[in-house]
Design an enzyme around this catalytic site. Structure first.
Site, PDB file in Angstrom:
ATOM      1  N   MET A  63       5.331   0.638   3.561  1.00 60.30           N
ATOM      2  CA  MET A  63       4.438   0.007   2.458  1.00 60.30           C
ATOM      3  C   MET A  63       3.701  -1.211   2.964  1.00 60.30           C
ATOM      4  O   MET A  63       3.271  -1.940   2.178  1.00 60.30           O
ATOM      5  CB  MET A  63       5.300  -0.332   1.204  1.00 60.30           C
ATOM      6  CG  MET A  63       5.917   1.129   0.876  1.00 60.30           C
ATOM      7  SD  MET A  63       6.727   0.360  -0.779  1.00 60.30           S
ATOM      8  CE  MET A  63       5.255   0.773  -1.816  1.00 60.30           C
ATOM      9  N   ASP A  78      -2.682  -2.228  10.337  1.00 54.99           N
ATOM     10  CA  ASP A  78      -2.830  -2.197   8.946  1.00 54.99           C
ATOM     11  C   ASP A  78      -3.471  -3.545   8.188  1.00 54.99           C
ATOM     12  O   ASP A  78      -3.819  -3.482   7.055  1.00 54.99           O
ATOM     13  CB  ASP A  78      -1.546  -1.769   8.274  1.00 54.99           C
ATOM     14  CG  ASP A  78      -1.091  -0.561   8.293  1.00 54.99           C
ATOM     15  OD1 ASP A  78      -1.967   0.642   8.603  1.00 54.99           O
ATOM     16  OD2 ASP A  78      -0.018  -0.128   7.971  1.00 54.99           O
ATOM     17  N   LYS A 131       0.717  -1.201  -0.037  1.00 50.24           N
ATOM     18  CA  LYS A 131      -0.141   0.211   0.024  1.00 50.24           C
ATOM     19  C   LYS A 131       0.870   1.161   0.119  1.00 50.24           C
ATOM     20  O   LYS A 131       2.080   1.190   0.317  1.00 50.24           O
ATOM     21  CB  LYS A 131      -0.915   0.178   1.067  1.00 50.24           C
ATOM     22  CG  LYS A 131      -0.128   0.004   2.401  1.00 50.24           C
ATOM     23  CD  LYS A 131       0.093   1.464   3.097  1.00 50.24           C
ATOM     24  CE  LYS A 131       0.822   1.627   4.406  1.00 50.24           C
ATOM     25  NZ  LYS A 131       1.564   2.621   4.851  1.00 50.24           N
ATOM     26  N   SER A 187       2.307  -6.447   7.032  1.00 50.28           N
ATOM     27  CA  SER A 187       1.077  -6.404   7.309  1.00 50.28           C
ATOM     28  C   SER A 187       0.269  -7.264   6.278  1.00 50.28           C
ATOM     29  O   SER A 187      -0.832  -8.121   6.356  1.00 50.28           O
ATOM     30  CB  SER A 187       0.461  -5.214   7.321  1.00 50.28           C
ATOM     31  OG  SER A 187       1.029  -4.482   8.600  1.00 50.28           O
ATOM     32  N   SER A 188       0.621  -7.088   5.253  1.00 48.86           N
ATOM     33  CA  SER A 188      -0.079  -7.526   3.807  1.00 48.86           C
ATOM     34  C   SER A 188       0.396  -8.906   3.714  1.00 48.86           C
ATOM     35  O   SER A 188      -0.667  -9.884   3.353  1.00 48.86           O
ATOM     36  CB  SER A 188       0.282  -6.822   2.742  1.00 48.86           C
ATOM     37  OG  SER A 188      -0.370  -7.130   1.482  1.00 48.86           O
ATOM     38  N   PRO A 243       9.670  -3.687  -0.363  1.00 50.83           N
ATOM     39  CA  PRO A 243      10.788  -3.201   0.510  1.00 50.83           C
ATOM     40  C   PRO A 243      10.313  -3.471   1.796  1.00 50.83           C
ATOM     41  O   PRO A 243       9.273  -3.208   2.186  1.00 50.83           O
ATOM     42  CB  PRO A 243      10.774  -1.794   0.045  1.00 50.83           C
ATOM     43  CG  PRO A 243      10.141  -1.529  -1.473  1.00 50.83           C
ATOM     44  CD  PRO A 243       9.261  -2.770  -1.335  1.00 50.83           C
ATOM     45  N   VAL A 244      11.451  -3.913   2.663  1.00 51.21           N
ATOM     46  CA  VAL A 244      10.916  -4.199   4.079  1.00 51.21           C
ATOM     47  C   VAL A 244      11.335  -2.948   4.883  1.00 51.21           C
ATOM     48  O   VAL A 244      12.182  -2.267   4.716  1.00 51.21           O
ATOM     49  CB  VAL A 244      11.914  -5.175   4.316  1.00 51.21           C
ATOM     50  CG1 VAL A 244      11.902  -5.665   5.905  1.00 51.21           C
ATOM     51  CG2 VAL A 244      11.675  -6.657   3.976  1.00 51.21           C
ATOM     52  N   ALA A 245      10.438  -2.920   6.003  1.00 49.88           N
ATOM     53  CA  ALA A 245      10.550  -1.480   6.959  1.00 49.88           C
ATOM     54  C   ALA A 245      10.301  -0.483   5.981  1.00 49.88           C
ATOM     55  O   ALA A 245      11.619   0.552   6.044  1.00 49.88           O
ATOM     56  CB  ALA A 245      11.596  -1.899   7.801  1.00 49.88           C
ATOM     57  N   ALA A 246       9.555  -0.198   5.288  1.00 51.85           N
ATOM     58  CA  ALA A 246       9.684   0.856   4.373  1.00 51.85           C
ATOM     59  C   ALA A 246       8.330   1.787   4.319  1.00 51.85           C
ATOM     60  O   ALA A 246       8.469   2.532   3.310  1.00 51.85           O
ATOM     61  CB  ALA A 246       9.685   0.254   2.748  1.00 51.85           C
TER      62      ALA A 246
END
Ligand code: ATP
Length: 284
Positions: free
Chosen positions: A100, A137, A11, A104-105, A95-98
């Site tokens: 986005m 999220d 997201k 959560s997704s 991307p991790v810890a970004a």
């Protein structure tokens, strides 16, 4: 053995406002959430040994209880006392810890997957109710689309989809913790708030330019002074012809909205070849 494949979509936040810090330490937010076609891939299969086994292409990610996928699968399997196990392969592209909502997704996809694999018969709403136990999220990631998120992000109102455009995503090679960002936000001292209602109006009218013009994220007041690379990426995107560019969530990923495909492609090439971003994607 039964197997299913799922996409866990990322997201962006088209608008992100923080109204106040609550007594319990959580922040009350008002955000416009938008699912984008950038996704992780999950393959889930039933196993006979009653275990949850997770593997992923990123070595630094946890594969036990600390991974949100594991936690989501366990939550449903415990509740429904499932005796079988599940094997999950997670291939990360988000991307991790970004900022986005990658984790959560993935968790949302795991909920959907366990529901299907074991024929639990839960509705989307019932999965969303369980998702919030994993993260604020997660319900949005189960629902997907475009939505106004309120409360701590879990109160969702669906909105009309965002008008067609090209979205350039660029993550600089820095790590920014969500905890650091919210911990340093002075919610009561914010001088400006994004016009979230104006953005809702723009979505209802399908007005991309107005939607882009009203983009705003109060968390930039913390990250931009601390990490100048975020401003640099935003400025480069604007120079390349973006309608607007902004940090997503608590960052550090920046996205730019483009009307013209050629300009978006050119900007994508530029960011990919050299510059401030480590991970670059272009989606429509
Ligand atoms: P948000 O937009 O919700 O703030 P984010 O993009 O900041 O999410 P994630 O990519 O979800 O953050 O990951 C944050 C941390 O969570 C990582 O550092 C990682 O250790 C942990 N984590 C747990 N499960 C996952 C997962 N499935 N994918 C990525 N990170 C995960």
């Amino acid at each position: 053995m039964k197997e299913i494949k799922l996409k866990a979509k990322a997201k962006i936040n088209l608008g992100l406002d923080v109204l106040r810090k609550r007594e319990d330490g959580y922040h009350e937010v008002r955000m416009i959430m938008q699912t984008i076609p950038l996704y992780d891939k999950l393959t889930m299969r039933t196993a006979e040994d009653g275990q949850i086994r997770l593997q992923t292409n990123l070595r630094f990610l946890p594969v036990g209880e600390d991974n949100l996928v594991y936690r989501a699968a366990k939550l449903l399997m415990d509740e429904f006392q499932i005796k079988q196990g599940v094997e999950i392969d997670l291939v990360k592209y988000i991307p991790v810890a970004a900022g986005m909502a990658g984790g959560s997704s993935d968790a949302a996809a795991a909920l959907v997957g366990v529901n299907k694999l074991f024929n639990l018969g839960l509705s989307i709403e019932q999965l969303m109710e369980r998702g919030v136990k994993i993260g604020a999220d997660v319900p949005f990631c189960v629902m997907r689309g475009t939505a106004l998120a309120e409360g701590i992000g879990e109160k969702l109102t669906p909105l009309p989809p965002m008008p067609k455009c090209h979205i350039l995503i660029a993550k600089p090679g820095i790590h920014v913790s969500t905890k650091f960002v919210y911990g340093n936000l002075r919610a009561d001292a914010l001088k400006e708030h994004p016009d979230i209602d104006g953005q809702i109006e723009a979505l209802k009218r399908g007005d991309l330019r107005k939607l882009a013009r009203l983009m705003g994220n109060v968390l930039e007041t913390v990250t931009v002074p601390e990490y100048p690379v975020i401003r640099q990426i935003k400025e480069t995107m604007m120079t390349c012809g973006a309608l607007n560019a902004m940090m997503s969530g608590s960052g550090p990923t920046v996205f730019g909205l483009f009307e013209e495909e050629a300009a978006a492609q050119e900007a994508y090439r530029m960011f990919s070849e050299d510059g401030d971003a480590r991970q670059v994607y272009l989606v429509s």
